[in-house]
Write an enzyme that holds these catalytic residues in place. Structure first.
Site, mmCIF file in Angstrom:
data_model
loop_
_atom_site.group_PDB
_atom_site.id
_atom_site.type_symbol
_atom_site.label_atom_id
_atom_site.label_comp_id
_atom_site.label_asym_id
_atom_site.label_seq_id
_atom_site.Cartn_x
_atom_site.Cartn_y
_atom_site.Cartn_z
ATOM 1 N N GLU A 44 37.091 -1.038 -18.876
ATOM 2 C CA GLU A 44 37.608 -2.069 -17.967
ATOM 3 C C GLU A 44 38.444 -1.503 -16.825
ATOM 4 O OE1 GLU A 44 39.904 -6.395 -18.064
ATOM 5 O OE2 GLU A 44 39.763 -5.187 -19.889
ATOM 6 N N LYS B 268 45.080 -19.093 -24.694
ATOM 7 C CA LYS B 268 44.512 -17.861 -25.229
ATOM 8 C C LYS B 268 45.637 -16.889 -25.529
ATOM 9 C CE LYS B 268 41.752 -13.796 -24.006
ATOM 10 N NZ LYS B 268 40.884 -13.118 -23.011
#
Length: 407
Positions: free
Chosen positions: A210, A156
């Site tokens: 977050e 990723k």
């Protein structure tokens, strides 16, 4: 098991400000934010407003940042009856210089979600925008990242875009903060003064969904998010999109990479660590996210919140996996310096308690210019133009705050 610490939270600082014998409210702190303010953070725990700068962090040659921060807190704490609190932001690149300081005054209050925040007007006028890179070029970069994933051990990589907005007059920075607070009540709304050579006021302002890490005593909470779906104004379509995200194999894989990395990093520091087996949905006004709350009990020797944050940063949510290969890909494909975007913003006190949010959904604002940032996680099943759409949706958080649309 993690226990809510909102009733236990306190900020120990000799410069904590009080209004007479009463603690100010969060809405009062929000509206007092202005020219003399140096730091603002509203979180699910508390609201902080810093004014002025008493002392800045400076690193001696070869000195680790964590050691320099502890020295700063100790030096200032020795001059006062109670420990100090350090606030600020860290850049994406861990080796880059952080912006950390102790405010001259610090006021604390309850959380903003307990208050109704008045809607405000646009904060920039007659603006023009410039994308870097353009959507077409970004789609090409995503394809290059997919090629790297297929040809290497890279699993990723997070690729970013920047959008520069230029108005005919100075941006109302305090207005941007109020707009963000009004529309993004569930996250972490922040503003940090940044150094400038122009003599003006330059700030990092944003509303992040977050939490990287919160520590209170031996309790620790991390809340990684990864996996995104733009929202729809149509309720039926919006619900369908949320369900699609929750059951998306591609997004679940992307999310699992982040959760595993965070859990593996925290586990050596914890006597217990609870990692839910499946993610849940969280929503911002513009996007749906996959979210996992990781709760732990630290061992007797508990590193500070800052040390733990440094150990975690940057997670696969903002960098990629494996970290070294992802950073190489970012340096190869991105054509601008992220700076503080995808870094950290938060606070730490002399006891080691503190909380650090990830600096996403943010902008650097100075004079009549605002630089907005957005990124997307690229994995093997990613589709280039869907990633373009995701970054465009993420830009809307700050564009809404600048334009006043829907706020």
């Amino acid at each position: 098991m993690y226990t809510d610490t909102s009733q236990l939270f306190s900020v120990n600082t000799a410069t904590t400000e009080r209004m007479g014998n009463e603690q100010p409210t969060a809405i009062e702190l929000l509206h007092r934010y202005g020219a003399g303010s140096s730091f603002f953070l509203d979180s699910p725990e508390r609201t902080l407003l810093g004014s002025g700068i008493r002392a800045r962090l400076s690193r001696r040659p070869g000195e680790p940042t964590a050691d320099a921060l502890q020295r700063l807190l100790t030096d200032v704490g020795q001059k006062d009856d109670t420990p100090a609190i350090a606030v600020g932001a860290l850049p994406f690149a861990p080796e880059a210089d952080p912006i950390l300081f102790i405010p001259q005054q610090m006021a604390t209050a309850d959380r903003l979600t307990r208050h109704a925040i008045a809607r405000t007007k646009p904060t920039i006028r007659n603006s023009v925008t410039q994308e870097r890179p353009t959507p077409a070029v970004y789609a090409q970069q995503v394809q290059q990242a997919l090629d790297l994933i297929r040809q290497s051990a890279l699993k990723k990589v997070v690729l970013s875009r920047m959008l520069e907005v230029v108005g005919e007059s100075d941006v109302d920075q305090a207005g941007v903060l109020r707009n963000l607070a009004a529309r993004n009540a569930a996250g972490y709304t922040f503003a940090v003064d940044l150094p400038t050579v122009s003599g003006g006021v330059r700030r990092l302002i944003g509303a992040s969904p977050e939490l990287l890490l919160r520590r209170k005593g031996t309790q620790v909470l991390a809340n990684p998010i990864a996996g995104t779906e733009p929202r729809s104004i149509d309720p039926g379509e919006d619900l369908a999109r949320s369900r699609r995200l929750l059951h998306s194999a591609k997004d679940r894989h992307e999310h699992a990479l982040v959760v595993a990395a965070v859990a593996d990093t925290l586990r050596p520091y914890c006597r217990t660590l609870e990692v839910p087996p499946v993610p849940e949905l969280i929503a911002t006004p513009r996007v749906w996210h996959l979210s996992t709350r990781i709760c732990g009990e630290l061992s007797h020797y508990a590193p500070s919140s800052f040390d733990l944050a440094l150990a975690l940063h940057p997670t696969p949510a903002v960098c990629g996996e494996p970290r070294d290969l992802a950073r190489q890909a970012i340096e190869q494909l991105e054509d601008f310096d992220r700076g503080l975007f995808t870094g950290l913003v938060g606070w730490c006190d002399a006891n080691g308690d503190g909380e650090w949010a990830v600096t996403i959904r943010c902008a650097e604002i100075e004079a009549n210019r605002a630089k907005l940032f957005a990124g997307a996680g690229i994995v093997a099943d990613s589709e280039p133009w869907r990633e373009v759409a995701e970054t465009s949706a993420k830009f809307r958080t700050l564009l809404d705050a600048l334009q006043g649309d829907g706020v």
